[in-house]
Design a protein around this motif. Sequence first.
Motif, short mmCIF file in Angstrom:
data_model
loop_
_atom_site.label_atom_id
_atom_site.label_comp_id
_atom_site.label_asym_id
_atom_site.label_seq_id
_atom_site.Cartn_x
_atom_site.Cartn_y
_atom_site.Cartn_z
N LYS A 83 -11.40 1.15 12.60
CA LYS A 83 -10.18 1.65 11.95
C LYS A 83 -10.56 2.52 10.76
CE LYS A 83 -9.71 -2.72 9.38
NZ LYS A 83 -10.67 -3.51 10.13
N ILE A 84 -9.60 3.27 10.26
CA ILE A 84 -9.79 4.10 9.08
C ILE A 84 -8.78 3.67 8.02
CG2 ILE A 84 -9.67 6.44 8.15
CD1 ILE A 84 -10.47 7.52 10.81
N GLU A 89 -8.00 -0.31 0.07
CA GLU A 89 -7.12 -1.09 0.95
C GLU A 89 -7.88 -2.13 1.76
OE1 GLU A 89 -5.19 1.86 3.31
OE2 GLU A 89 -3.77 2.42 1.73
N TYR A 90 -9.20 -2.04 1.77
CA TYR A 90 -10.00 -3.01 2.54
C TYR A 90 -10.06 -4.36 1.83
CZ TYR A 90 -11.90 -0.05 6.25
OH TYR A 90 -12.05 0.73 7.37
N ILE A 95 -14.36 -6.79 6.13
CA ILE A 95 -15.79 -6.43 6.15
C ILE A 95 -16.59 -7.60 6.70
CG2 ILE A 95 -17.76 -5.70 4.74
CD1 ILE A 95 -15.61 -4.64 2.71
N ASN A 96 -16.28 -8.78 6.20
CA ASN A 96 -17.00 -9.99 6.64
C ASN A 96 -16.80 -10.24 8.13
OD1 ASN A 96 -18.64 -12.24 5.79
ND2 ASN A 96 -16.88 -13.55 6.20
N ASN A 97 -15.61 -9.92 8.63
CA ASN A 97 -15.31 -10.11 10.05
C ASN A 97 -16.23 -9.26 10.91
OD1 ASN A 97 -13.41 -11.20 12.15
ND2 ASN A 97 -13.05 -9.02 12.48
N ARG A 139 -16.37 8.47 5.57
CA ARG A 139 -15.36 7.85 4.70
C ARG A 139 -14.36 7.08 5.56
NH1 ARG A 139 -12.84 12.19 0.69
NH2 ARG A 139 -11.90 10.27 -0.11
N GLY A 140 -13.82 6.01 4.98
CA GLY A 140 -12.71 5.29 5.61
C GLY A 140 -13.12 4.20 6.57
N MET A 141 -14.42 4.06 6.86
CA MET A 141 -14.88 3.05 7.82
C MET A 141 -15.73 1.99 7.12
SD MET A 141 -15.95 5.24 11.17
CE MET A 141 -14.85 6.40 11.93
#
Length: 216
Positions: A83-84, A89-90, A95-97, A139-141
């Motif tokens: 996803k982006i 917003e993260y 991230i851990n997932n 960016r965004g990932m």
Amino acid sequence: MLNILITGGSSSLGREVIKKIHSKKVNIFCQIYKAKPFFKKKNIQFFNSNFSNQNSLKKFIDIILKKKKKIDFILHFPSSKIKIKKFEEYEWSEINNQINIQVRSLHFLLSNLIKKKLISENPIIIIVGSKVTVGIPPRGMLDYASAKGLLKFYADILQVEFKKMKLYFLTPDMFESPLLSNLPKYFIEKNTTNNLYKNKIVKKIVSIFNYKIKNN
């Protein structure tokens, strides 16, 4: 017969590789996620497991250990959908997932196989990374790029720790697949290669596999 362990087998890349190797003289143990078995062959066993969940991962590992087969070949494909989002917003849980799916799963699998002496003396491991680990990440990932980066370092450490292990870390470009289904259409059109490129990756993996068969 060679014993092959495949994780992320329900991915488009995993499916294509299995199509090419299932007819060989091998036993295949394949982890899939939210998918039905797509081959009915005696030498292929499918197991639905959610690698983001530790209990589900543990159950999968227990099943593999109970088979008491020495694993010769590991193909590691798993990832959740890309996803982006904006950096702020993260959530850390996202991230851990991704890290759990891509890195923790491999570590738990390998450490348990080694402890139980259920991995061959000269195993081959193919880890599918990503081009995001080469040069400046996109960016965004944040979740996906972080997991792939950690996976790359983990692969480097494996090569240092286990001299007899033959390890390949592939860094393919993005190509159209269900993994990208949550991304905007404009991004997919701009940043993906065609299926010919995916076929090259499949061919590379199969060639490594065939070499192992020939020199087993």
